[in-house]
Design an enzyme around this catalytic site. Structure first.
Site, PDB file in Angstrom:
ATOM      1  CG  ASP A 225      -1.866   1.122   1.288  1.00 52.64           C
ATOM      2  OD1 ASP A 225      -2.720   1.200   0.393  1.00 52.64           O
ATOM      3  OD2 ASP A 225      -1.780   1.943   2.229  1.00 52.64           O
ATOM      4  CD  GLU A 274      16.162 -13.831   3.429  1.00 51.61           C
ATOM      5  OE1 GLU A 274      15.278 -14.206   4.246  1.00 51.61           O
ATOM      6  OE2 GLU A 274      16.957 -12.910   3.639  1.00 51.61           O
TER       7      GLU A 274
END
Length: 551
Positions: A225, A274
């Site tokens: 956002d 990751e």
């Protein structure tokens, strides 16, 4: 890649277990159809009139049958709800109105079992004023104040705001700090939404930790956002008296789209990488140009950015072609897919916004789904829902409605709860299958005729149009991230293009237009076509889009 452990345990936390995952396809996001769920308005699982996570979980089969690839959930975090959950008090907790962390875990697992990925909102530009950090800041904690923008005011005693910035919701972007005369804090949105200071390392560390918390729980990515708002220009310079609200998304502003945001997203990309399974970051970035938007999706930053330039384009062939070309060119230059969107929780639904009624809304949808890249759908557009324009003032909850010089305050009209069934509830509450206890915003009379049950199996319905379009989009290799777009000669007011053996034409005019296209088998049209129209032997009706498999 490193597999992280389960999310940290907290009150209501789920038991430690490896999250279920959907079938993994490298680069799935490049042509995914992603469906936005606005939790309070999707489905109510406990009968309190407010949508929630159990309600969403129950209705996931609808999304699987529709044919979308992922679901994006608007905020469900613990929040005082000053701005419908975009004022977050705790980024690791579920607001009780929506359920529990167990409910979130179950929803993610059920979605994955149905082959749906889950993207959640993250709100990093600002917190709630009830966030623990901000409460400590108001109490005078110097370390906590450094994590927000606490700035001395102008004037002899600091009685004036530090600069002339306006809130996106209208009015000054600064509020005085209670008990600290001459000191102000920044909020680019509501006063209950103080902006974080992203120059502070504790803010950066905290949000990387929040990302890992939800990635450990199994989410497939984040919609970010106000992704363009995190960094403010050095010195917080004045705007100079301009009407900046009119410049949002069209001009350079000292509080939006600063170059410093890209360092943040490069660090976020490292976190996403990751984890296994192509976890993604999606920027809600209002920028002055498609070229500026493309900076957010360079190979070492985020994966997608919303195409607000397309959303803001009217039903005009020349304007649409210009924004399509600019999007494909700028995003292609950085190796990123284009995204296309017509509606969301902040804008008037496209059936109403574009004018022309139901036919034009269907035609716009079919055009969007034929373009190269990824598409975003907003809940209810597959039902052809119009904007609800006659809500009583006392029912409204959009904070901008209550600001004297703010926006028009009409975002509630696209947030009215969905109709799932044709009949109202037995107790007279108007919910049309949304839940057993009515709905938090009133639904219009006759809403049931647009419901999922009313439209299912009706070949003329908008729901079946979407289902068929998404099936064809999966089946035809030219679509999605497949063949490039090649424009075809077409009369004024018509967009026509070819992607391999696939041909699309959209007539944005109000009257039929004769086309000379390499049409073959009609695959789908936004309205019924005669045999001559389908074969390309007669004019394509006005406000109509058609797909063909070229011979």
């Amino acid at each position: 890649m490193t597999q992280h452990s389960s999310a940290p345990q907290a009150e209501g936390a789920v038991e430690e277990a490896a999250p279920a995952e959907p079938p993994r396809t490298a680069g799935w996001w490049r042509d995914a159809v992603i469906y936005q769920v606005y939790p309070r308005s999707f489905a109510d699982g406990n009968g309190d009139g407010m949508g929630d996570l159990p309600g969403i979980r129950k209705r996931l089969p609808h999304l699987a049958e529709l044919g979308v690839d992922a679901v994006w959930l608007s905020p469900f975090y613990a929040s005082p709800q000053a701005d419908a959950g975009y004022d977050v008090a705790d980024y690791r907790a579920i607001d009780p109105m929506f359920g529990t962390l167990h409910d979130a875990d179950a929803l993610i697992r059920d979605a994955h079992a149905l082959g749906l990925r889950v993207i959640i909102d993250i709100v990093p530009n600002h917190s709630s004023d009830q966030h623990e950090w901000f409460k400590r800041a108001l109490a005078g904690d110097p370390a906590a104040r450094e994590r927000y923008h606490f700035v001395p005011g102008k004037g002899a005693a600091g009685e004036l705001p530090p600069n002339d910035w306006e809130s996106v919701f209208g009015g000054p972007a600064w509020s005085p700090v209670p008990g600290s005369p001459g000191l102000w804090y920044l909020h680019l949105f509501a006063p209950e939404q103080p902006d974080f200071n992203w120059d502070h390392p504790a803010v950066r560390d905290e949000f990387r930790s929040v990302l890992r918390f939800w990635l450990d729980l199994g989410v497939d990515g984040f919609r970010i956002d106000v992704a363009h708002g995190l960094v403010k220009a050095a010195g917080l310079p004045d705007m100079g008296g301009t009407e900046q609200l009119k410049l949002l998304g069209t001009a350079e502003l000292p509080f939006f789209d600063q170059d410093g945001v890209h360092e943040i997203y490069r660090s976020w990309r490292q976190v996403l990488d990751e984890y296994p399974g192509d976890r993604v970051g999606v920027a809600e970035a209002w920028t002055p140009s498609a070229e500026r938007t493309a900076l957010y999706v360079r190979p070492d930053e985020l994966h997608q950015a919303f195409n607000f330039h397309y959303l803001n384009t009217g039903w005009d062939a020349a304007a649409l072609r210009e924004v399509i070309d600019a999007s494909l060119t700028s995003l292609g230059a950085v190796g990123a897919p284009a995204t296309w969107v017509l509606s969301n929780h902040d804008v008037v639904r496209h059936r109403t916004r574009l004018g022309g009624g139901h036919a034009r809304g269907r035609a716009a949808s079919l055009l969007m789904l034929a373009l190269p890249g990824s598409a975003y759908l907003y809940q209810g557009e597959e039902l052809g829902l119009p904007e609800v324009t006659e809500l009583p003032d006392e029912a409204r909850q959009d904070p901008s409605f209550f600001r004297d010089n703010g926006q028009d305050g009409l975002r509630d009209g696209c947030r009215v709860p969905l109709p799932w069934a044709e009949e109202e509830t037995a107790d007279g509450g108007s919910s049309y299958g949304f839940g057993s206890g009515g709905s938090w915003l009133p639904q219009p009379p006759g809403w049931g005729a647009l419901s999922v049950t009313a439209q299912t199996g009706d070949p003329a319905s908008t729901l079946e149009l979407y289902r068929t379009a998404l099936r064809l989009r999966r089946e035809r290799p030219e679509l999605g991230d497949g063949e490039p777009l090649r424009w075809l000669p077409a009369p004024e007011g018509v967009l026509a293009f070819r992607r391999g053996a696939f041909v699309c034409a959209a007539n944005t005019r109000g009257e039929p237009v004769r086309l000379d296209l390499p049409t073959g088998e009609l695959l789908l049209a936004s309205r019924p076509l005669t045999e001559q129209e389908a074969a390309g032997e007669a004019g394509l009706p006005g406000d109509t889009t058609a797909w063909w498999a070229a011979g």
